[in-house]
Design a protein around this motif. Sequence first.
Motif, mmCIF file in Angstrom:
data_model
loop_
_atom_site.group_PDB
_atom_site.id
_atom_site.type_symbol
_atom_site.label_atom_id
_atom_site.label_comp_id
_atom_site.label_asym_id
_atom_site.label_seq_id
_atom_site.Cartn_x
_atom_site.Cartn_y
_atom_site.Cartn_z
ATOM 1 N N THR A 1 31.735 -2.185 62.604
ATOM 2 C CA THR A 1 30.883 -2.144 61.434
ATOM 3 C C THR A 1 31.667 -2.414 60.156
ATOM 4 O OG1 THR A 1 31.167 0.253 61.159
ATOM 5 C CG2 THR A 1 29.322 -0.493 62.542
ATOM 6 N N GLY A 2 32.982 -2.501 60.260
ATOM 7 C CA GLY A 2 33.793 -2.777 59.083
ATOM 8 C C GLY A 2 34.053 -1.574 58.202
ATOM 9 N N LYS A 3 33.703 -0.399 58.666
ATOM 10 C CA LYS A 3 33.912 0.806 57.867
ATOM 11 C C LYS A 3 35.308 1.380 58.126
ATOM 12 C CE LYS A 3 29.069 2.042 57.937
ATOM 13 N NZ LYS A 3 28.068 3.008 58.373
ATOM 14 N N PRO A 4 35.939 1.956 57.105
ATOM 15 C CA PRO A 4 37.237 2.603 57.310
ATOM 16 C C PRO A 4 37.095 3.799 58.254
ATOM 17 C CG PRO A 4 36.790 2.310 54.974
ATOM 18 C CD PRO A 4 35.533 1.974 55.709
ATOM 19 N N TYR A 5 38.126 4.038 59.036
ATOM 20 C CA TYR A 5 38.172 5.154 59.969
ATOM 21 C C TYR A 5 39.297 6.084 59.516
ATOM 22 C CZ TYR A 5 39.196 7.549 64.436
ATOM 23 O OH TYR A 5 39.459 8.480 65.408
ATOM 24 N N ILE A 6 38.928 7.245 59.005
ATOM 25 C CA ILE A 6 39.910 8.248 58.595
ATOM 26 C C ILE A 6 40.235 9.054 59.851
ATOM 27 C CG2 ILE A 6 40.459 10.102 56.986
ATOM 28 C CD1 ILE A 6 39.661 7.427 55.614
ATOM 29 N N TYR A 7 41.441 8.919 60.344
ATOM 30 C CA TYR A 7 41.847 9.416 61.655
ATOM 31 C C TYR A 7 42.693 10.672 61.531
ATOM 32 C CZ TYR A 7 45.050 9.429 65.712
ATOM 33 O OH TYR A 7 45.827 9.785 66.788
ATOM 34 N N GLY A 8 42.465 11.600 62.423
ATOM 35 C CA GLY A 8 43.308 12.775 62.539
ATOM 36 C C GLY A 8 43.297 13.276 63.965
ATOM 37 N N THR A 9 44.424 13.761 64.427
ATOM 38 C CA THR A 9 44.510 14.339 65.754
ATOM 39 C C THR A 9 45.460 15.534 65.709
ATOM 40 O OG1 THR A 9 44.871 13.868 68.114
ATOM 41 C CG2 THR A 9 46.388 12.846 66.563
ATOM 42 N N ILE A 10 45.188 16.520 66.560
ATOM 43 C CA ILE A 10 46.009 17.728 66.576
ATOM 44 C C ILE A 10 46.325 18.121 68.013
ATOM 45 C CG2 ILE A 10 45.164 18.637 64.383
ATOM 46 C CD1 ILE A 10 43.258 20.427 66.036
ATOM 47 N N GLY A 11 47.386 18.863 68.183
ATOM 48 C CA GLY A 11 47.752 19.395 69.483
ATOM 49 C C GLY A 11 48.888 20.376 69.325
ATOM 50 N N GLU A 12 48.685 21.573 69.816
ATOM 51 C CA GLU A 12 49.675 22.639 69.761
ATOM 52 C C GLU A 12 50.197 22.842 68.336
ATOM 53 O OE1 GLU A 12 52.513 21.597 72.775
ATOM 54 O OE2 GLU A 12 51.143 22.124 74.392
ATOM 55 N N PHE A 13 51.397 22.383 68.049
ATOM 56 C CA PHE A 13 52.026 22.568 66.731
ATOM 57 C C PHE A 13 52.176 21.254 65.972
ATOM 58 C CE2 PHE A 13 53.524 25.927 69.527
ATOM 59 C CZ PHE A 13 53.300 27.054 68.766
ATOM 60 N N PHE A 14 51.465 20.213 66.415
ATOM 61 C CA PHE A 14 51.657 18.874 65.884
ATOM 62 C C PHE A 14 50.351 18.280 65.376
ATOM 63 C CE2 PHE A 14 54.339 19.732 69.552
ATOM 64 C CZ PHE A 14 55.594 19.671 68.976
ATOM 65 N N GLY A 15 50.464 17.338 64.452
ATOM 66 C CA GLY A 15 49.294 16.635 63.966
ATOM 67 C C GLY A 15 49.652 15.248 63.481
ATOM 68 N N GLN A 16 48.638 14.381 63.420
ATOM 69 C CA GLN A 16 48.786 13.016 62.926
ATOM 70 C C GLN A 16 47.571 12.679 62.073
ATOM 71 O OE1 GLN A 16 48.863 10.442 66.343
ATOM 72 N NE2 GLN A 16 50.999 10.880 66.810
ATOM 73 N N ALA A 17 47.765 11.774 61.119
ATOM 74 C CA ALA A 17 46.655 11.278 60.308
ATOM 75 C C ALA A 17 46.953 9.844 59.884
ATOM 76 C CB ALA A 17 46.443 12.153 59.079
#
Length: 94
Positions: A1-17
């Motif tokens: 759709t061309g929309k931005p995807y604000i991404y985040g993921t978590i696990g135990e003591f870690f995270g990403q964005a």
Amino acid sequence: TGKPYIYGTIGEFFGQASVFNYQGGMTYRDLYPDEQELTSKPRTINGVIGVVPGIIGCIEASETIKVITGCGKPLRNRLFTIDVLSMQSEILEF
């Protein structure tokens, strides 16, 4: 759709964005191109320390505000990572 995807993921003591599909930037599939490999790995469920979702959620919220307002430099083509055990964070360029 061309929309931005604000991404985040978590696990135990870690995270990403990150921010995908923004102004011609990379997509989630560019970061993880092999869906078979990603889904075939065994999953272990160890839980998540409560502060990690809050940290990543705040980063996602700030990235959303940056995308909507056009202020600052969103995490386009970059991956923010954090390890709350060591309090080490890093921004990887891709």
